[in-house]
Motif scaffolding. Sequence first.
Motif, PDB file in Angstrom:
ATOM      1  N   PRO A 156      -0.866  13.056  -4.052  1.00  0.00           N
ATOM      2  CA  PRO A 156      -0.035  11.855  -4.133  1.00  0.00           C
ATOM      3  C   PRO A 156       0.045  11.343  -5.575  1.00  0.00           C
ATOM      4  CG  PRO A 156      -1.561  11.683  -2.300  1.00  0.00           C
ATOM      5  CD  PRO A 156      -1.967  12.895  -3.076  1.00  0.00           C
ATOM      6  N   SER A 157       1.241  10.906  -5.971  1.00  0.00           N
ATOM      7  CA  SER A 157       1.464  10.410  -7.325  1.00  0.00           C
ATOM      8  C   SER A 157       2.378   9.196  -7.231  1.00  0.00           C
ATOM      9  CB  SER A 157       2.118  11.499  -8.181  1.00  0.00           C
ATOM     10  OG  SER A 157       2.515  10.993  -9.440  1.00  0.00           O
ATOM     11  N   LEU A 158       1.910   8.051  -7.730  1.00  0.00           N
ATOM     12  CA  LEU A 158       2.716   6.843  -7.630  1.00  0.00           C
ATOM     13  C   LEU A 158       2.309   5.814  -8.660  1.00  0.00           C
ATOM     14  CD1 LEU A 158       1.385   4.426  -4.979  1.00  0.00           C
ATOM     15  CD2 LEU A 158       0.415   6.720  -5.076  1.00  0.00           C
ATOM     16  N   VAL A 159       3.184   4.807  -8.833  1.00  0.00           N
ATOM     17  CA  VAL A 159       2.919   3.695  -9.735  1.00  0.00           C
ATOM     18  C   VAL A 159       2.918   2.402  -8.936  1.00  0.00           C
ATOM     19  CG1 VAL A 159       3.995   2.267 -11.526  1.00  0.00           C
ATOM     20  CG2 VAL A 159       3.710   4.711 -11.890  1.00  0.00           C
ATOM     21  N   THR A 160       1.929   1.566  -9.191  1.00  0.00           N
ATOM     22  CA  THR A 160       1.877   0.234  -8.596  1.00  0.00           C
ATOM     23  C   THR A 160       2.438  -0.760  -9.607  1.00  0.00           C
ATOM     24  OG1 THR A 160      -0.391  -0.085  -9.394  1.00  0.00           O
ATOM     25  CG2 THR A 160      -0.113   0.779  -7.154  1.00  0.00           C
ATOM     26  N   ALA A 161       3.196  -1.716  -9.133  1.00  0.00           N
ATOM     27  CA  ALA A 161       3.836  -2.682 -10.021  1.00  0.00           C
ATOM     28  C   ALA A 161       3.602  -4.087  -9.493  1.00  0.00           C
ATOM     29  CB  ALA A 161       5.324  -2.401 -10.150  1.00  0.00           C
ATOM     30  N   THR A 162       2.437  -4.634  -9.780  1.00  0.00           N
ATOM     31  CA  THR A 162       2.106  -6.008  -9.400  1.00  0.00           C
ATOM     32  C   THR A 162       1.820  -6.808 -10.664  1.00  0.00           C
ATOM     33  OG1 THR A 162      -0.183  -5.297  -9.007  1.00  0.00           O
ATOM     34  CG2 THR A 162       1.257  -5.450  -7.090  1.00  0.00           C
ATOM     35  N   ALA A 163       2.715  -6.627 -11.658  1.00  0.00           N
ATOM     36  CA  ALA A 163       2.618  -7.330 -12.937  1.00  0.00           C
ATOM     37  C   ALA A 163       1.241  -7.113 -13.561  1.00  0.00           C
ATOM     38  CB  ALA A 163       2.945  -8.805 -12.745  1.00  0.00           C
ATOM     39  N   CYS A 164       0.576  -8.181 -13.959  1.00  0.00           N
ATOM     40  CA  CYS A 164      -0.694  -8.044 -14.671  1.00  0.00           C
ATOM     41  C   CYS A 164      -1.862  -7.707 -13.753  1.00  0.00           C
ATOM     42  CB  CYS A 164      -0.983  -9.307 -15.462  1.00  0.00           C
ATOM     43  SG  CYS A 164       0.311  -9.662 -16.674  1.00  0.00           S
ATOM     44  N   ALA A 165      -1.595  -7.588 -12.466  1.00  0.00           N
ATOM     45  CA  ALA A 165      -2.607  -7.101 -11.519  1.00  0.00           C
ATOM     46  C   ALA A 165      -2.416  -5.617 -11.212  1.00  0.00           C
ATOM     47  CB  ALA A 165      -2.549  -7.913 -10.227  1.00  0.00           C
ATOM     48  N   SER A 166      -1.454  -4.973 -11.859  1.00  0.00           N
ATOM     49  CA  SER A 166      -1.076  -3.599 -11.504  1.00  0.00           C
ATOM     50  C   SER A 166      -2.226  -2.606 -11.595  1.00  0.00           C
ATOM     51  CB  SER A 166       0.079  -3.127 -12.391  1.00  0.00           C
ATOM     52  OG  SER A 166       1.237  -3.892 -12.192  1.00  0.00           O
ATOM     53  N   GLY A 167      -3.023  -2.690 -12.673  1.00  0.00           N
ATOM     54  CA  GLY A 167      -4.132  -1.747 -12.835  1.00  0.00           C
ATOM     55  C   GLY A 167      -5.159  -1.880 -11.739  1.00  0.00           C
TER      56      GLY A 167
END
Length: 409
Positions: A156-167
């Motif tokens: 699985p390969s994906l990006v999370t985008a929760t602004a400054c909580a993303s990491g």
Amino acid sequence: MPLTHPNVAVTGIGLVTPAGLGTQASWATIRDGIPTASHDPALAGLGCDLSCRVPGFDATALIGRRTAWRLDRFTHLALVAAREAVADAGLDPATWDGARVAVVLGNSLGGTATTEEQYRTYYGGAPDEVSPLTVPKSMSNMVAGYVAMDLGARGPSLVTATACASGSTAIGTARQLLVLDQCDIAVVGGTESALTPATVTALHHMGALTRHTHEPDRASRPFDADRDGFVPAEGAGILVLEREADAAARRATPYAFVRGFGASSDAHHATAPDPQGAGIERAVRAALADAGLAPGDIAHVNAHGTSTPLNDATEATALGRVFGHGAAVTSVKGVTGHTLAAAGAVEAAVTALTLHHGVIPPTAGTVSVDPAVELDIVLEAPRKSAPQAAVSTSLGFGGHNAALVLTTA
């Protein structure tokens, strides 16, 4: 409450931050509380001309001219950090089963440098010169794709985008993939490089950035009574996660274990946190419940601590309700500035290093803690300690909150 899922180990760390190029350099600067903000020639004349950039980063030398040319800087940073993390874990992409390796990375703004450059070309009257690489260079998801290609990771390969909580969200998501047996190894973290004139100007006009440009060493001052905004920064933090049994089977030595994850939404405002801190409190308590730990078990909190009036007040209120004065609190943003989507991953890595080395970094730039902040803020110098469990918190625009619990066993 007993654990109902496999323990997940942090077996590798890669850091490319304003504190240094590589984990060892970054940790030393953060541990010693040395601020990195400086006047940035690329931002000269703007309302805020300070930034925290990665020192000595030469993408051509580190990843090769052809690869560097095809990618935006936020991907450059992630590739270098990911390679370091994998090597640090003692893993070899040439020999692992790539189908069982996941890549989960946090990012929020994508390739702003590429986008701004190509917009200038188009609106400058040269549409035929717009690069065909513009879209794949600037899309947020492509950083996970390029890291997967570089490492031969076919899970699985994906990006999370929760602004400054993303990491932090990326780490929690990857942990779930491991718990659900969707992968055996997860290369996980966050990256951001958005120190472009348009982006920095927009943040300045929002009132998010510091006006203390005359004193760079104290411009970022988390929880300080005189804080007025953050210093924009770039960076990448990557961790290698494995189930504890798998790490033990190959005799890997973990830095720490990711024992709990919690997330919540404020549902309050686009950019301002819930002033009561109810959202981040829910995330922290959910992470503690997930880890099977009580607030009294936590000896250290690596706080989001952005140096903005609203975030620090909100976060301090929530942490005070959960932990009282019982946990030593620090924010690394006094050193690194705010790396945006990378912040949660960088700070989770620093939390793992804190547990591993038994040293809590100080909150650089902070001299007079806001009297309303009733927390044990670590100041001035590293504090020798041996916490067995710690929490790392993250808050982001949109009301996104995330919390991680890390332990030594």
